[in-house]
Design a protein around this motif. Structure first.
Motif, PDB file in Angstrom:
ATOM      1  N   VAL A  90       0.866  -1.172   0.000  1.00 16.07           N
ATOM      2  CA  VAL A  90       0.000   0.000   0.000  1.00 16.07           C
ATOM      3  C   VAL A  90       0.906   1.226   0.000  1.00 16.07           C
ATOM      4  CG1 VAL A  90      -1.821   1.266   1.190  1.00 16.07           C
ATOM      5  CG2 VAL A  90      -1.800  -1.236   1.247  1.00 16.07           C
ATOM      6  N   GLY A  91       1.014   1.886  -1.151  1.00 20.85           N
ATOM      7  CA  GLY A  91       1.880   3.044  -1.276  1.00 20.85           C
ATOM      8  C   GLY A  91       1.068   4.317  -1.367  1.00 20.85           C
ATOM      9  N   GLY A  95       4.985   6.802  -1.740  1.00 24.05           N
ATOM     10  CA  GLY A  95       5.010   5.360  -1.491  1.00 24.05           C
ATOM     11  C   GLY A  95       4.569   4.561  -2.702  1.00 24.05           C
ATOM     12  N   ALA A  96       3.661   5.133  -3.515  1.00 26.49           N
ATOM     13  CA  ALA A  96       3.260   4.453  -4.747  1.00 26.49           C
ATOM     14  C   ALA A  96       4.433   4.392  -5.718  1.00 26.49           C
ATOM     15  CB  ALA A  96       2.072   5.167  -5.388  1.00 26.49           C
ATOM     16  N   LEU A  97       5.226   5.467  -5.792  1.00 24.87           N
ATOM     17  CA  LEU A  97       6.412   5.449  -6.654  1.00 24.87           C
ATOM     18  C   LEU A  97       7.392   4.378  -6.198  1.00 24.87           C
ATOM     19  CD1 LEU A  97       7.300   9.221  -7.242  1.00 24.87           C
ATOM     20  CD2 LEU A  97       5.619   7.800  -8.420  1.00 24.87           C
ATOM     21  N   VAL A  98       7.571   4.249  -4.886  1.00 23.99           N
ATOM     22  CA  VAL A  98       8.478   3.230  -4.366  1.00 23.99           C
ATOM     23  C   VAL A  98       7.980   1.839  -4.759  1.00 23.99           C
ATOM     24  CG1 VAL A  98       9.443   2.203  -2.264  1.00 23.99           C
ATOM     25  CG2 VAL A  98       9.254   4.696  -2.464  1.00 23.99           C
ATOM     26  N   ALA A  99       6.671   1.617  -4.689  1.00 23.90           N
ATOM     27  CA  ALA A  99       6.107   0.326  -5.088  1.00 23.90           C
ATOM     28  C   ALA A  99       6.305   0.079  -6.573  1.00 23.90           C
ATOM     29  CB  ALA A  99       4.623   0.278  -4.732  1.00 23.90           C
ATOM     30  N   TRP A 100       6.075   1.094  -7.407  1.00 27.20           N
ATOM     31  CA  TRP A 100       6.266   0.919  -8.851  1.00 27.20           C
ATOM     32  C   TRP A 100       7.741   0.699  -9.186  1.00 27.20           C
ATOM     33  CZ3 TRP A 100       3.003   5.935  -9.752  1.00 27.20           C
ATOM     34  CH2 TRP A 100       1.664   5.653  -9.468  1.00 27.20           C
ATOM     35  N   GLU A 101       8.621   1.414  -8.487  1.00 22.53           N
ATOM     36  CA  GLU A 101      10.053   1.215  -8.698  1.00 22.53           C
ATOM     37  C   GLU A 101      10.458  -0.195  -8.288  1.00 22.53           C
ATOM     38  OE1 GLU A 101      13.910   1.712  -9.732  1.00 22.53           O
ATOM     39  OE2 GLU A 101      12.375   3.251 -10.061  1.00 22.53           O
ATOM     40  N   TYR A 102       9.899  -0.677  -7.190  1.00 22.78           N
ATOM     41  CA  TYR A 102      10.167  -2.046  -6.756  1.00 22.78           C
ATOM     42  C   TYR A 102       9.779  -3.028  -7.860  1.00 22.78           C
ATOM     43  CZ  TYR A 102      10.064  -6.307  -3.939  1.00 22.78           C
ATOM     44  OH  TYR A 102      10.290  -7.576  -3.455  1.00 22.78           O
ATOM     45  N   VAL A 115      -1.947  -1.391  -3.742  1.00 22.88           N
ATOM     46  CA  VAL A 115      -2.858  -0.265  -3.542  1.00 22.88           C
ATOM     47  C   VAL A 115      -2.050   1.015  -3.714  1.00 22.88           C
ATOM     48  CG1 VAL A 115      -4.481   0.890  -2.003  1.00 22.88           C
ATOM     49  CG2 VAL A 115      -4.258  -1.611  -1.923  1.00 22.88           C
ATOM     50  N   ALA A 116      -2.411   1.822  -4.694  1.00 23.66           N
ATOM     51  CA  ALA A 116      -1.718   3.087  -4.966  1.00 23.66           C
ATOM     52  C   ALA A 116      -2.646   4.225  -4.573  1.00 23.66           C
ATOM     53  CB  ALA A 116      -1.350   3.184  -6.443  1.00 23.66           C
ATOM     54  N   VAL A 117      -2.189   5.075  -3.663  1.00 27.14           N
ATOM     55  CA  VAL A 117      -3.048   6.101  -3.074  1.00 27.14           C
ATOM     56  C   VAL A 117      -2.555   7.492  -3.455  1.00 27.14           C
ATOM     57  CG1 VAL A 117      -4.094   6.947  -0.946  1.00 27.14           C
ATOM     58  CG2 VAL A 117      -3.414   4.530  -1.124  1.00 27.14           C
ATOM     59  N   ASP A 118      -3.386   8.201  -4.206  1.00 26.33           N
ATOM     60  CA  ASP A 118      -3.202   9.619  -4.497  1.00 26.33           C
ATOM     61  C   ASP A 118      -1.822   9.941  -5.085  1.00 26.33           C
ATOM     62  OD1 ASP A 118      -5.744  10.882  -3.632  1.00 26.33           O
ATOM     63  OD2 ASP A 118      -4.416  12.596  -3.410  1.00 26.33           O
ATOM     64  N   MET A 119      -1.520   9.300  -6.188  1.00 31.46           N
ATOM     65  CA  MET A 119      -0.255   9.554  -6.864  1.00 31.46           C
ATOM     66  C   MET A 119      -0.484   9.557  -8.362  1.00 31.46           C
ATOM     67  SD  MET A 119       2.809  10.327  -6.137  1.00 31.46           S
ATOM     68  CE  MET A 119       3.604  11.166  -7.502  1.00 31.46           C
ATOM     69  N   VAL A 211      -6.543   1.658  -7.074  1.00 29.83           N
ATOM     70  CA  VAL A 211      -6.042   3.026  -7.149  1.00 29.83           C
ATOM     71  C   VAL A 211      -7.036   3.931  -6.425  1.00 29.83           C
ATOM     72  CG1 VAL A 211      -5.398   4.930  -8.669  1.00 29.83           C
ATOM     73  CG2 VAL A 211      -4.868   2.566  -9.330  1.00 29.83           C
ATOM     74  N   CYS A 212      -6.543   4.733  -5.481  1.00 28.13           N
ATOM     75  CA  CYS A 212      -7.403   5.563  -4.628  1.00 28.13           C
ATOM     76  C   CYS A 212      -7.061   7.037  -4.797  1.00 28.13           C
ATOM     77  CB  CYS A 212      -7.229   5.183  -3.165  1.00 28.13           C
ATOM     78  SG  CYS A 212      -7.551   3.450  -2.786  1.00 28.13           S
ATOM     79  N   ALA A 213      -8.086   7.883  -4.701  1.00 27.64           N
ATOM     80  CA  ALA A 213      -7.888   9.331  -4.773  1.00 27.64           C
ATOM     81  C   ALA A 213      -8.827  10.024  -3.805  1.00 27.64           C
ATOM     82  CB  ALA A 213      -8.136   9.837  -6.191  1.00 27.64           C
ATOM     83  N   GLY A 214      -8.383  11.168  -3.294  1.00 23.38           N
ATOM     84  CA  GLY A 214      -9.263  12.038  -2.524  1.00 23.38           C
ATOM     85  C   GLY A 214      -9.961  13.003  -3.464  1.00 23.38           C
ATOM     86  N   ALA A 215     -11.261  13.187  -3.268  1.00 21.67           N
ATOM     87  CA  ALA A 215     -12.029  14.028  -4.183  1.00 21.67           C
ATOM     88  C   ALA A 215     -11.593  15.484  -4.140  1.00 21.67           C
ATOM     89  CB  ALA A 215     -13.520  13.917  -3.853  1.00 21.67           C
ATOM     90  N   ASP A 216     -11.089  15.943  -2.997  1.00 19.29           N
ATOM     91  CA  ASP A 216     -10.648  17.330  -2.849  1.00 19.29           C
ATOM     92  C   ASP A 216      -9.134  17.421  -2.794  1.00 19.29           C
ATOM     93  OD1 ASP A 216     -12.949  19.475  -2.237  1.00 19.29           O
ATOM     94  OD2 ASP A 216     -13.585  17.490  -1.587  1.00 19.29           O
ATOM     95  N   GLU A 217      -8.497  16.599  -3.615  1.00 17.28           N
ATOM     96  CA  GLU A 217      -7.045  16.578  -3.726  1.00 17.28           C
ATOM     97  C   GLU A 217      -6.507  17.962  -4.093  1.00 17.28           C
ATOM     98  OE1 GLU A 217      -3.400  16.208  -3.904  1.00 17.28           O
ATOM     99  OE2 GLU A 217      -4.367  14.288  -3.528  1.00 17.28           O
ATOM    100  N   THR A 218      -5.475  18.410  -3.381  1.00 18.75           N
ATOM    101  CA  THR A 218      -4.840  19.687  -3.694  1.00 18.75           C
ATOM    102  C   THR A 218      -3.452  19.511  -4.302  1.00 18.75           C
ATOM    103  OG1 THR A 218      -4.028  19.828  -1.418  1.00 18.75           O
ATOM    104  CG2 THR A 218      -6.096  20.954  -1.922  1.00 18.75           C
ATOM    105  N   TRP A 219      -2.844  18.367  -4.082  1.00 17.01           N
ATOM    106  CA  TRP A 219      -1.509  18.118  -4.625  1.00 17.01           C
ATOM    107  C   TRP A 219      -1.571  17.796  -6.110  1.00 17.01           C
ATOM    108  CZ3 TRP A 219       2.954  19.193  -2.447  1.00 17.01           C
ATOM    109  CH2 TRP A 219       2.976  19.379  -1.057  1.00 17.01           C
ATOM    110  N   ARG A 220      -2.585  17.033  -6.485  1.00 21.03           N
ATOM    111  CA  ARG A 220      -2.763  16.682  -7.897  1.00 21.03           C
ATOM    112  C   ARG A 220      -4.244  16.494  -8.146  1.00 21.03           C
ATOM    113  NH1 ARG A 220       0.240  13.329  -5.170  1.00 21.03           N
ATOM    114  NH2 ARG A 220       2.046  14.149  -6.244  1.00 21.03           N
ATOM    115  N   THR A 221      -4.658  16.461  -9.386  1.00 23.53           N
ATOM    116  CA  THR A 221      -6.074  16.348  -9.700  1.00 23.53           C
ATOM    117  C   THR A 221      -6.536  14.901  -9.611  1.00 23.53           C
ATOM    118  OG1 THR A 221      -5.679  16.034 -12.069  1.00 23.53           O
ATOM    119  CG2 THR A 221      -5.875  18.314 -11.265  1.00 23.53           C
ATOM    120  N   VAL A 222      -7.835  14.723  -9.457  1.00 23.56           N
ATOM    121  CA  VAL A 222      -8.396  13.377  -9.501  1.00 23.56           C
ATOM    122  C   VAL A 222      -8.096  12.750 -10.859  1.00 23.56           C
ATOM    123  CG1 VAL A 222     -10.540  12.046  -9.458  1.00 23.56           C
ATOM    124  CG2 VAL A 222     -10.168  13.870  -7.791  1.00 23.56           C
TER     125      VAL A 222
END
Length: 266
Positions: A90-91, A95-102, A115-119, A211-222
């Motif tokens: 669960v990245g 952490g998702a980048l680390v999982a994909w790099e792995y 599980v990739a969260v908000d990346m 793949v998970c996202a927050g609806a009010d993401e401020t770092w990146r868009t949904v």
């Protein structure tokens, strides 16, 4: 204090419960307390494990090795030394980048699910990629702030991370975790992570993925997170309506339900 020696660095981790191992990977400059609700609640049914990268949280503050590929190699050493197999990674955020790099370095043997969260596939705004959230000007400003007002950067990150202002307790937790990475570590990993690009890796992810996202993401868009789900074969996508960038803390019950359902169905 539980730790493992991984590639010359002492890495702190926490582990609870029994069953399918779920390994939680934090975001850039953060630590495993961002997964406090998951370690506690999901351990009723699963073996929950969270790992602080070198230079982060309670792990050793090494002078070198602060790249996403090295964090992935450290993860491989950790899994081998703990004899962990058929794990669910669960990245969250970096952490998702680390999982994909792995997966890019070692493949998916021993990986039961992801599980990739908000990346996004890359944090950088490349000419042919519309979903990046940083460019060289913004990155330069961030790195300068790390060196001139480290704690102001931490405070700014907190303000941008949550949909609603966090409680005093959560704010203290986040400030404490993020401030544990010293400025030299922050500078190194913030630059390295920002220019990573996994667009060519995602189509080769051949394990079940949520793949998970927050609806009010401020770092990146949904849309940037949905783009990840589109690139990974047969990935599921779940939106957390009351979250910004940290559904693990903003909607812990809903996030735990989604992860538990995903893992139980593997």
């Amino acid at each position: 204090m539980p730790d493992e020696q991984c590639n010359g660095a002492t890495l702190y981790f926490e582990e609870r419960g029994e069953g399918t191992p779920i390994v939680f990977l934090p975001g850039v400059t953060t630590g495993i307390r961002f997964f406090t609700p998951q370690l506690a609640d999901l351990s009723d049914d699963f073996r929950t494990i969270a790992l602080d990268y070198r230079g982060h949280g309670r792990s050793e503050k090494t002078e070198t090795g602060h790249t996403v590929p090295q964090y992935a190699r450290d993860l491989r050493a950790f899994l081998d030394q703990r004899e962990l197999d058929d794990v669910v990674l669960v990245g969250w955020s970096m952490g998702a980048l680390v999982a994909w790099e792995y997966i890019d370095q070692f493949g998916t043997d021993g990986i039961h699910g992801l599980v990739a969260v908000d990346m996004s596939a890359s944090p950088f705004q490349w000419d042919d990629f519309e979903h990046g959230n940083t460019d060289f000007d913004r990155l330069t400003q961030t790195l300068e702030l790390v060196q001139t007002d480290h704690l102001a950067l931490v405070d700014g990150l907190i303000q941008q991370t949550f949909k609603e202002p966090p409680s005093k307790e959560v704010r203290r937790l986040v400030f404490d975790e993020v401030s544990r990475s010293p400025p030299p570590v922050k500078s190194a990993i913030l630059f390295d992570y920002a220019v990573r690009d996994y667009r060519t890796v995602l189509p080769d992810v051949n394990v079940p993925t949520l793949v998970c996202a927050g609806a009010d993401e401020t770092w990146r868009t949904v849309a940037a997170v949905e783009d990840v789900a589109d690139r990974i074969p047969n990935a599921e996508f779940e939106l957390f309506e009351e979250s910004g960038h940290v559904p693990t803390l903003e909607e812990p019950d809903e996030f735990n339900r989604a992860v538990a359902t995903f893992v139980a169905e593997l």
